[in-house]
Design an enzyme around this catalytic site. Structure first.
Site, PDB file in Angstrom:
ATOM      1  N   GLN A  77     -11.206  14.708  26.120  1.00 15.40           N
ATOM      2  CA  GLN A  77     -10.311  13.654  26.576  1.00 15.40           C
ATOM      3  C   GLN A  77     -11.084  12.676  27.447  1.00 15.40           C
ATOM      4  OE1 GLN A  77      -7.086  13.708  29.709  1.00 15.40           O
ATOM      5  NE2 GLN A  77      -5.769  13.648  27.881  1.00 15.40           N
ATOM      6  N   CYS A 107      -2.620   9.701  32.916  1.00 14.29           N
ATOM      7  CA  CYS A 107      -2.905  10.205  34.268  1.00 14.29           C
ATOM      8  C   CYS A 107      -2.269   9.294  35.308  1.00 14.29           C
ATOM      9  CB  CYS A 107      -4.408  10.314  34.506  1.00 14.29           C
ATOM     10  SG  CYS A 107      -4.814  10.979  36.143  1.00 14.29           S
ATOM     11  N   LYS A 146      -2.731  10.536  24.769  1.00 16.93           N
ATOM     12  CA  LYS A 146      -1.679  11.139  25.588  1.00 16.93           C
ATOM     13  C   LYS A 146      -1.134  10.040  26.482  1.00 16.93           C
ATOM     14  CE  LYS A 146      -0.454  15.211  28.266  1.00 16.93           C
ATOM     15  NZ  LYS A 146       0.132  14.672  29.504  1.00 16.93           N
ATOM     16  N   ASN A 207       5.877  16.652  25.730  1.00 14.84           N
ATOM     17  CA  ASN A 207       5.349  17.213  26.978  1.00 14.84           C
ATOM     18  C   ASN A 207       6.262  16.827  28.132  1.00 14.84           C
ATOM     19  OD1 ASN A 207       2.759  16.315  29.242  1.00 14.84           O
ATOM     20  ND2 ASN A 207       3.394  18.393  28.857  1.00 14.84           N
ATOM     21  N   ASP A 209       8.465  19.180  31.527  1.00 15.80           N
ATOM     22  CA  ASP A 209       9.565  20.064  31.899  1.00 15.80           C
ATOM     23  C   ASP A 209       9.767  21.236  30.949  1.00 15.80           C
ATOM     24  OD1 ASP A 209      10.042  18.627  34.163  1.00 15.80           O
ATOM     25  OD2 ASP A 209      11.793  17.556  33.397  1.00 15.80           O
ATOM     26  N   ARG A 232       1.962  22.404  33.648  1.00 10.97           N
ATOM     27  CA  ARG A 232       2.033  23.153  34.903  1.00 10.97           C
ATOM     28  C   ARG A 232       2.570  24.569  34.736  1.00 10.97           C
ATOM     29  NH1 ARG A 232       5.672  19.246  38.190  1.00 10.97           N
ATOM     30  NH2 ARG A 232       6.418  18.792  36.087  1.00 10.97           N
TER      31      ARG A 232
END
Length: 336
Positions: A77, A107, A146, A207, A209, A232
């Protein structure tokens, strides 16, 4: 020849599985990627690598670039704000034979997005078009992205960005269902991801939650995505890639995995660096358990790996046999 049918493809590259580990700075190093791949993650992404570091070199770069054949499909990446620099870096990275190159447009960290890289690029769609046009015309491997939903709620331009990526040759889009301004607060907008799925002809990865196995099926059903990317929540529960919630993982398996993960970290980084880097994983692995501070603090400050393992084993003898409750991934601090 395998008779398995791929779940989806990254350009011509088949992917067998619908769960992926998200690239996370400071987290998705080689030892953790290997652990999650063995548990079921279908694709490996590196932590983000800045184009300037690839071009000019840094002491830590070789570790960021290291991967193993068992990680394929595997991609680097890249993160930067300059199309020419991204192309120069991507060409150098292709010498290392990745399966794809991923561009970080998501990011949210201020030191990244504030200078126009990562999610900062969402404010300059014309630059994204230039990046993908240049890369797809010059690289021998597929190029993916992403993204987030936009810079903030007043500029949710995810559909425009997705179309630009596809029109300029992008092979896959992973969508984090938040804006840059949200960071990791509020709820991820899964409906917006569904809009991207309907709008583009390439695979879309959902992506945001996904904290338990039930969330995997919910987000797949709602969005129609090709696969689900877990960030996470995977740090304290890498078993999610085997479709297990933390409450389903026996204490012995947690203990054994922590031993193995630390050994991999020490072999990769050496001592004491490997132990110091393992502390964030230690917190996440042990987060479900009601550990008194007097037991946790000595473990997290221990400088010696052997003593650390003895303290860890002592803790596991003290833990209740009841299954733990799932920890909240929102307490973990790092960037995707």
């Amino acid at each position: 020849m395998s008779t398995l049918v791929p779940t989806f493809q990254i350009g011509p590259i088949p992917v067998y599985g619908d769960l992926l580990l998200a690239p996370m700075d400071g987290i998705t190093d080689l030892p953790f990627r290997l652990l999650t791949r063995r548990l079921g993650s279908a694709v490996s992404y590196t932590e983000f690598i800045t184009a300037g570091d690839v071009i000019h070199g840094t002491p830590y770069l070789p570790r960021r670039l290291a991967y193993r054949e068992e990680e394929r499909p595997f991609g680097f990446q890249l993160c930067d704000d300059q199309p020419d620099r991204i192309l120069q870096a991507a060409l150098k990275l292709c010498e290392l034979k990745p399966d794809f190159i991923d561009i970080n447009l998501g990011c949210s960290a201020r030191h990244v997005s504030g200078r126009g890289a990562g999610a900062g690029l969402l404010k300059t769609p014309e630059k994204i078009a230039e990046i993908f046009s240049s890369l797809t015309q010059n690289l021998p491997v597929p190029v993916t992205a992403k993204i987030r939903l936009g810079w903030d709620d007043s500029s949710r331009n995810y559909l425009q960005i997705a179309q630009i990526i596809v029109e300029n040759g992008g092979a896959l889009i992973a969508v984090h269902g938040r804006t840059r301004a949200q960071q990791y607060t509020g709820r991820a907008d899964w409906q917006a991801i569904a809009e991207v799925v309907r709008a583009v002809p390439v695979p879309v990865i959902a992506n945001g939650d996904v904290t338990c196995t039930a969330d995997i099926e919910r987000i797949k059903t709602l969005t129609g995505c090709a696969a689900v990317m877990v960030g996470r929540a995977a740090v304290g529960n890498p078993w999610i890639f085997s479709r297990l919630d933390r409450s389903q993982v026996p204490l012995a398996a947690v203990q054994e995995t922590m031993h193995m993960h630390l050994r991999e970290m020490l072999a990769y980084y050496g001592s004491p660096d490997g132990l110091v880097r393992f502390r964030k994983f230690t917190r996440a692995y042990l987060a479900p358990y009601p550990l008194p501070r007097e037991h946790l603090t000595p473990l997290l400050t221990c400088p010696d790996p052997n003593t650390f393992l003895h303290l860890l084993d002592d803790i596991f003898t003290l833990l209740p046999s009841l299954p733990p409750a799932d920890p909240s991934p929102s307490t973990l601090n790092f960037t995707e």
